[in-house]
Design a protein around this motif. Sequence first.
Motif, PDB file in Angstrom:
ATOM      1  N   VAL A   1       9.579   1.918   4.540  1.00 45.71           N
ATOM      2  CA  VAL A   1       8.287   2.224   4.766  1.00 45.71           C
ATOM      3  C   VAL A   1       8.313   3.971   4.728  1.00 45.71           C
ATOM      4  O   VAL A   1       7.831   4.721   4.324  1.00 45.71           O
ATOM      5  N   ALA A   2       9.662   4.320   5.459  1.00 43.60           N
ATOM      6  CA  ALA A   2       9.587   5.733   5.598  1.00 43.60           C
ATOM      7  C   ALA A   2       9.790   6.432   4.104  1.00 43.60           C
ATOM      8  O   ALA A   2       9.646   7.693   3.744  1.00 43.60           O
ATOM      9  N   VAL A   3      10.822   5.900   3.332  1.00 41.09           N
ATOM     10  CA  VAL A   3      11.200   6.225   2.189  1.00 41.09           C
ATOM     11  C   VAL A   3       9.819   6.291   1.298  1.00 41.09           C
ATOM     12  O   VAL A   3       9.665   7.401   0.593  1.00 41.09           O
TER      13      VAL A   3
ATOM     14  N   VAL B   1       0.740  -1.127   0.070  1.00 42.03           N
ATOM     15  CA  VAL B   1       0.052  -0.098   0.005  1.00 42.03           C
ATOM     16  C   VAL B   1       0.835   1.311  -0.134  1.00 42.03           C
ATOM     17  O   VAL B   1       0.665   2.170  -0.776  1.00 42.03           O
ATOM     18  N   ALA B   2       1.976   1.126   0.895  1.00 41.27           N
ATOM     19  CA  ALA B   2       2.829   2.354   0.764  1.00 41.27           C
ATOM     20  C   ALA B   2       3.297   2.670  -0.544  1.00 41.27           C
ATOM     21  O   ALA B   2       3.430   3.656  -1.041  1.00 41.27           O
ATOM     22  N   GLY B   3       3.885   1.731  -1.181  1.00 37.39           N
ATOM     23  CA  GLY B   3       4.359   1.668  -2.467  1.00 37.39           C
ATOM     24  C   GLY B   3       3.415   2.079  -3.383  1.00 37.39           C
ATOM     25  O   GLY B   3       3.608   3.006  -4.493  1.00 37.39           O
TER      26      GLY B   3
ATOM     27  N   THR C   1      14.833   5.355  -4.338  1.00 35.24           N
ATOM     28  CA  THR C   1      14.090   5.365  -5.424  1.00 35.24           C
ATOM     29  C   THR C   1      12.813   4.597  -4.817  1.00 35.24           C
ATOM     30  O   THR C   1      13.041   3.603  -3.976  1.00 35.24           O
ATOM     31  N   PRO C   2      11.615   4.831  -5.154  1.00 36.91           N
ATOM     32  CA  PRO C   2      10.357   4.098  -4.507  1.00 36.91           C
ATOM     33  C   PRO C   2      10.489   2.720  -4.938  1.00 36.91           C
ATOM     34  O   PRO C   2       9.934   2.024  -4.203  1.00 36.91           O
ATOM     35  N   ALA C   3      11.105   2.422  -6.018  1.00 37.27           N
ATOM     36  CA  ALA C   3      11.251   0.945  -6.499  1.00 37.27           C
ATOM     37  C   ALA C   3      12.349   0.187  -5.561  1.00 37.27           C
ATOM     38  O   ALA C   3      11.985  -0.790  -5.449  1.00 37.27           O
ATOM     39  N   GLY C   4      13.396   0.987  -5.438  1.00 35.77           N
ATOM     40  CA  GLY C   4      14.383   0.427  -4.700  1.00 35.77           C
ATOM     41  C   GLY C   4      14.020   0.051  -3.228  1.00 35.77           C
ATOM     42  O   GLY C   4      13.937  -0.939  -2.712  1.00 35.77           O
ATOM     43  N   ALA C   5      13.390   0.833  -2.672  1.00 38.38           N
ATOM     44  CA  ALA C   5      12.844   1.006  -1.307  1.00 38.38           C
ATOM     45  C   ALA C   5      11.812  -0.280  -1.131  1.00 38.38           C
ATOM     46  O   ALA C   5      11.665  -0.988  -0.334  1.00 38.38           O
ATOM     47  N   LEU C   6      11.009  -0.378  -2.213  1.00 40.27           N
ATOM     48  CA  LEU C   6       9.665  -1.194  -2.049  1.00 40.27           C
ATOM     49  C   LEU C   6      10.420  -2.677  -2.463  1.00 40.27           C
ATOM     50  O   LEU C   6      10.039  -3.756  -1.616  1.00 40.27           O
ATOM     51  N   ALA C   7      11.277  -2.851  -3.387  1.00 42.57           N
ATOM     52  CA  ALA C   7      11.984  -4.024  -3.585  1.00 42.57           C
ATOM     53  C   ALA C   7      12.790  -4.542  -2.459  1.00 42.57           C
ATOM     54  O   ALA C   7      12.532  -5.721  -1.815  1.00 42.57           O
TER      55      ALA C   7
END
Lengths: 279, 314
Positions: A258-260, A177-179, A234-240
């Motif tokens: 989650v913070a990113v 959801v955060a992503g 990056t959102p992708a890096g943080a999510l992966a």
Amino acid sequence: MTAPDPPPVPPPSDASVPPPDDASARPSLFAPAPGAAPVGRMLLAQTLFEVRLLLRNGEQLLLTAAIPVVLLWLLTAAPVFDTGDYERVDFLVPGILALCVMSTAFTSLAISTGYERRYGALKRLAVSPLPRWTLLLAKALTVLVIEAFQVVLVGGLGLALGWRPSGSPLAVAVLLVAGTLAFAGLGLLMAGTLRAEATLAAANLVYLLLLVLGGVVIPLSGFPSGLRTVLELTPAGALADGLRSVLADGAGLPWGSVAVLAAWALAGLTAAARWFRWE
Amino acid sequence: MSAVPAVEISSLVKRYGSTAAVDGLSFQVAAGTITAVLGPNGAGKTTTVEICEGFRRPDDGAVRVLGLDPWRDGAALRPRVGVMLQDGAGFYPGARPVELLTHLARLHASPLDVSMLVARLGLESLARGRAPLRRLSGGERQRVALAAALVGRPDLVFLDEPTAGLDPQGRRATWQLLDELRAAGVTVVLTTHLIDEAERLADHVVIIDAGRVLAEGTPQELTSGVSDDVIRFGGPPRLDVGSLRAALPAAATVREVAPGSYEVTAPVDPSLLATLTSWCAAQDILAEGLQVGRRSLEDVYLELIGASAGRTAP
Ligand SMILES: Nc1ncnc2c1ncn2[C@@H]1O[C@H](COP(=O)(O)OP(=O)(O)O)[C@@H](O)[C@H]1O
Ligand SMILES: [Mg+2]
């Protein structure tokens, strides 16, 4: 003169009941009966409508379903990248799930919203009874519905390929959801400010860049450390990364990721709310 | 119906940068009538109706639609108003016509039956096809957009150039439909730059240019207001119209509208006609194609727009 009608004569008060002696009179199809549908019904209708259009769009399906499935399958079968200590499938499934979120909440949302804006669909809805918050909520639900399909598809294929997930499903849901919020803010910002063609090009370019550089299928550990720090933000890096630490390492909720993602969501959604142009 | 106007626009101003697209515009729309806002491109028609629809915010002046402020009371107003955007815009590119109409119908409490609407507008062939809206021609989209404006059974519709891009049959079918809407008690506000459309359809015509009302009234009032009749005739170019003018009553005007083509505007009676023909005889002219007629709305319109352009020209 040519005007055939006498001045504005008000119509009979109840046009739907024809006088019995006039055989030609029909109940008027257009007799006014205005009113909005209940808001819950509007929300459901709008969500189903958007889901239906997305599922029918070939390019969107390529992006949201075909590419993740093919990547997962190919990269599990063939040792293209070194996945370090992880089993290949255990490394890949979290990354592909991040890719799914990116493809749906960012690329697909940006492109479809960009074209809706360009063809005036958003403007048309703005004069319909549908409140604006209901439209936004319907778009959010649409994204979540598509993502649910993707999770089932990718998770199912992963399990078939020997994936052994660990960690808490709740932590996974929070990350997804955060992503989604992080990517959706950026997608809407793009769709609401650029021309539709520019959005199409830029959304695909960002998708490709983050596919390669976002830790989705290629481990970030292979990049030089300076670049690696940037890519992790990056959102992708943080999510992966976050998904991998839960699903592969069995860690608890990764607050850093989650913070990113929350920071991206806040920035993207605020900017979209500020600069989104409806026409 | 009620004495309250369906639309009430007073001293409306909308500026873009330093230019005013709408510049102190006022008019009213009586409930249950068809009102045509007639003006050339760039006159401010779209800006005006989009302010009424609540899309744009006026810089000055006031607008009431069905007694409500479209900018502030949009939620109450939207279910009651049908809108057709300019150029048939406003569709999901990947949706099929019937899908779009069915979806919009679902947003309303007691919408029209979509298949009846499709049949009434002659959209059956589009409805059978599988083509999405982005593949339809401009005229086809226009008709879907008109259907979309009606599907919620509104009290009032705003139609921005509803017949632009339609073929002659399409235009005529749309005109008939608008007559039917009025008979059903729907108030219609349409914009057009077509004089014959305004004349054929409207109970009330508002002629605007440069964001201002130049004239308004029923087509009859507009064509009879300034002067009643016109006599047209042809002859050699560059006749001395001054001497004809002197021979006619004071109320008459004489113009050579094109080389060899003359127009006398005056209250026409037999003696005026006799004066004209005897002047022609004295000049040894055979007046060709002499016609007596009422001034058409076109004459009035072109005169007003011409005068307006003359005022605003540098
Ligand atoms: N969003 C806008 N930004 C700047 N100028 C505009 C905008 N909308 C309309 N205008 C200008 O306002 C004037 C009136 O436009 P419009 O209302 O579209 O006229 P019409 O519909 O009668 O052709 C035109 O000169 C147009 O260029
Ligand atoms: Mg216009």
